[in-house]
Design an enzyme around this catalytic site. Structure first.
Site, PDB file in Angstrom:
ATOM      1  N   ASN A   8       6.309  32.992   2.515  1.00 19.22           N
ATOM      2  CA  ASN A   8       7.115  33.132   3.733  1.00 19.22           C
ATOM      3  C   ASN A   8       6.518  32.195   4.773  1.00 19.22           C
ATOM      4  OD1 ASN A   8       8.371  33.943   6.084  1.00 19.22           O
ATOM      5  ND2 ASN A   8       7.363  35.944   6.180  1.00 19.22           N
ATOM      6  N   LYS A  10       7.551  31.494   7.652  1.00 17.19           N
ATOM      7  CA  LYS A  10       7.783  31.908   9.045  1.00 17.19           C
ATOM      8  C   LYS A  10       8.285  30.700   9.855  1.00 17.19           C
ATOM      9  CE  LYS A  10       4.479  35.550   8.306  1.00 17.19           C
ATOM     10  NZ  LYS A  10       3.451  36.434   8.817  1.00 17.19           N
ATOM     11  N   HIS A  92      11.527  42.047   7.852  1.00 14.55           N
ATOM     12  CA  HIS A  92      10.107  41.692   7.940  1.00 14.55           C
ATOM     13  C   HIS A  92       9.511  42.347   9.181  1.00 14.55           C
ATOM     14  CE1 HIS A  92       6.516  39.319   8.706  1.00 14.55           C
ATOM     15  NE2 HIS A  92       6.514  39.098   7.414  1.00 14.55           N
ATOM     16  N   GLU A  94       7.738  41.297  11.471  1.00 16.33           N
ATOM     17  CA  GLU A  94       7.890  40.543  12.725  1.00 16.33           C
ATOM     18  C   GLU A  94       9.302  40.699  13.285  1.00 16.33           C
ATOM     19  OE1 GLU A  94       6.317  36.887  11.151  1.00 16.33           O
ATOM     20  OE2 GLU A  94       4.382  37.884  11.004  1.00 16.33           O
ATOM     21  N   GLU A 162       4.404  45.669   3.119  1.00 17.35           N
ATOM     22  CA  GLU A 162       3.524  44.861   3.955  1.00 17.35           C
ATOM     23  C   GLU A 162       2.968  45.739   5.075  1.00 17.35           C
ATOM     24  OE1 GLU A 162       4.479  40.455   3.564  1.00 17.35           O
ATOM     25  OE2 GLU A 162       5.880  41.231   5.025  1.00 17.35           O
ATOM     26  N   GLY A 168      -1.351  38.761   8.803  1.00 20.44           N
ATOM     27  CA  GLY A 168      -1.912  37.719   9.659  1.00 20.44           C
ATOM     28  C   GLY A 168      -3.222  38.102  10.313  1.00 20.44           C
ATOM     29  N   SER A 202      -2.144  39.214   4.347  1.00 24.84           N
ATOM     30  CA  SER A 202      -3.408  38.496   4.154  1.00 24.84           C
ATOM     31  C   SER A 202      -3.768  38.279   2.681  1.00 24.84           C
ATOM     32  CB  SER A 202      -4.545  39.200   4.902  1.00 24.84           C
ATOM     33  OG  SER A 202      -4.281  39.213   6.289  1.00 24.84           O
TER      34      SER A 202
HETATM   35  P1  PGA Z   1       0.142  36.876   5.983  1.00 29.44           P
HETATM   36  O1  PGA Z   1       1.680  37.258   6.202  1.00 29.44           O
HETATM   37  O2  PGA Z   1      -0.029  36.532   4.527  1.00 29.44           O
HETATM   38  O3  PGA Z   1      -0.104  35.712   6.900  1.00 29.44           O
HETATM   39  O4  PGA Z   1      -0.671  38.082   6.363  1.00 29.44           O
HETATM   40  C1  PGA Z   1       2.403  37.994   5.233  1.00 29.44           C
HETATM   41  C2  PGA Z   1       3.828  38.165   5.678  1.00 29.44           C
HETATM   42  O5  PGA Z   1       4.046  38.348   6.884  1.00 29.44           O
HETATM   43  O6  PGA Z   1       4.794  38.111   4.883  1.00 29.44           O
END
Ligand code: PGA
Length: 244
Positions: A8, A10, A92, A94, A162, A168, A202
């Site tokens: 992803n 983003k 997601h 976010e 997640e 992140g 992560s």
């Molecule tokens: P990350 O994000 O691997 O940077 O923690 C995962 C995601 O948001 O899909």
């Protein structure tokens, strides 16, 4: 089941960066040993699809539930499909926590994706406060319950677990944490079938193999570590080696 390794991106990698990524992305995996999926920004989708030299599927990171209309700034599932996407990430964290997307909106998007023939990849996950308060199961059951009805009869879909506290942050769920949560998700999906349940939060080359070896973990959804072609290739290799 072949492990799914999804990136992803983003709001990273415009069309030029997408082309540069694929000029270097050469995972040492046997054909078919992992299923690679990319979620580039909408504006980079065409460049990404046109420049990949490995078998991969492409999706969008978000859709609107209407097919067309006065919705400035939004993209419909039908348009995403026309542009070459075959999957859509929905809900997601976010989207839920920065843009205030609700369970009801997630459900409408799942229905829209399915109607347009996109594979919904629906994200769920608890906040740190919810986990600390012992509410993991309640939150996951509520989130899955909100969209499960829209998946009835849908041939293919995925769910991504997640944990919000792991996205992140460098904090990763342990394989045991992931197995527990994935078991709850699978139970909440009930009779909908054995869809892949991916872990995200992560994921890195060093933890991917252990995570996908945990029970009920069918792959990974990778954010930050999917942006670098060499790092993401190492994650794909680690998951390919982990077998099914
Ligand atoms: P990350 O994000 O691997 O940077 O923690 C995962 C995601 O948001 O899909």
């Amino acid at each position: 089941m072949v492990k799914v390794v999804a990136g992803n991106w983003k709001m990273h990698h415009g069309p030029d960066a997408a082309r540069r990524f694929f000029s270097r992305f050469r995972p040492k995996v046997e054909n078919g040993s992992v299923r690679l999926v990319f979620f580039p920004p909408d504006l980079s989708l065409e460049a990404a699809i046109g420049s990949t030299r490995v078998p991969a599927d492409f999706g969008v990171q978000n859709i609107h539930w209407e097919a067309a209309g006065a919705r400035t700034g939004e993209t419909s599932a039908e348009m995403a499909r026309e542009a070459g996407a075959t999957l859509a990430l929905i809900g997601h964290s976010e989207r839920r926590h920065i843009f205030g997307e609700t369970d009801a909106e997630v459900d409408r998007k799942v229905g829209a994706a399915a109607r347009a023939g996109l594979v919904p990849v629906v994200c769920v996950g608890e906040l740190l406060e919810e986990r600390r308060a012992g509410r993991l199961e309640e939150v996951l059951r509520r989130q899955v319950g909100a969209f499960a009805g829209s998946l009835a009869g849908v041939a293919e879909f995925m769910v991504a677990y997640e944990p919000v506290w792991a996205i992140g942050t460098g904090e990763t769920a342990t394989p045991d944490d992931a197995a527990e949560a994935h078991g709850i998700v699978r139970d909440a999906l009930g009779t909908l079938g054995r869809a892949p349940v991916l872990y995200g939060g992560s994921v890195k080359p060093g933890n991917a193999a252990a995570l996908v070896s945990a029970p009920d973990v069918d792959g990974v959804l990778v954010g930050g570590a999917s942006l670098d072609p060499d790092v993401f290739a190492r994650i794909a290799e680690a998951c390919g080696g982990a077998g099914s």
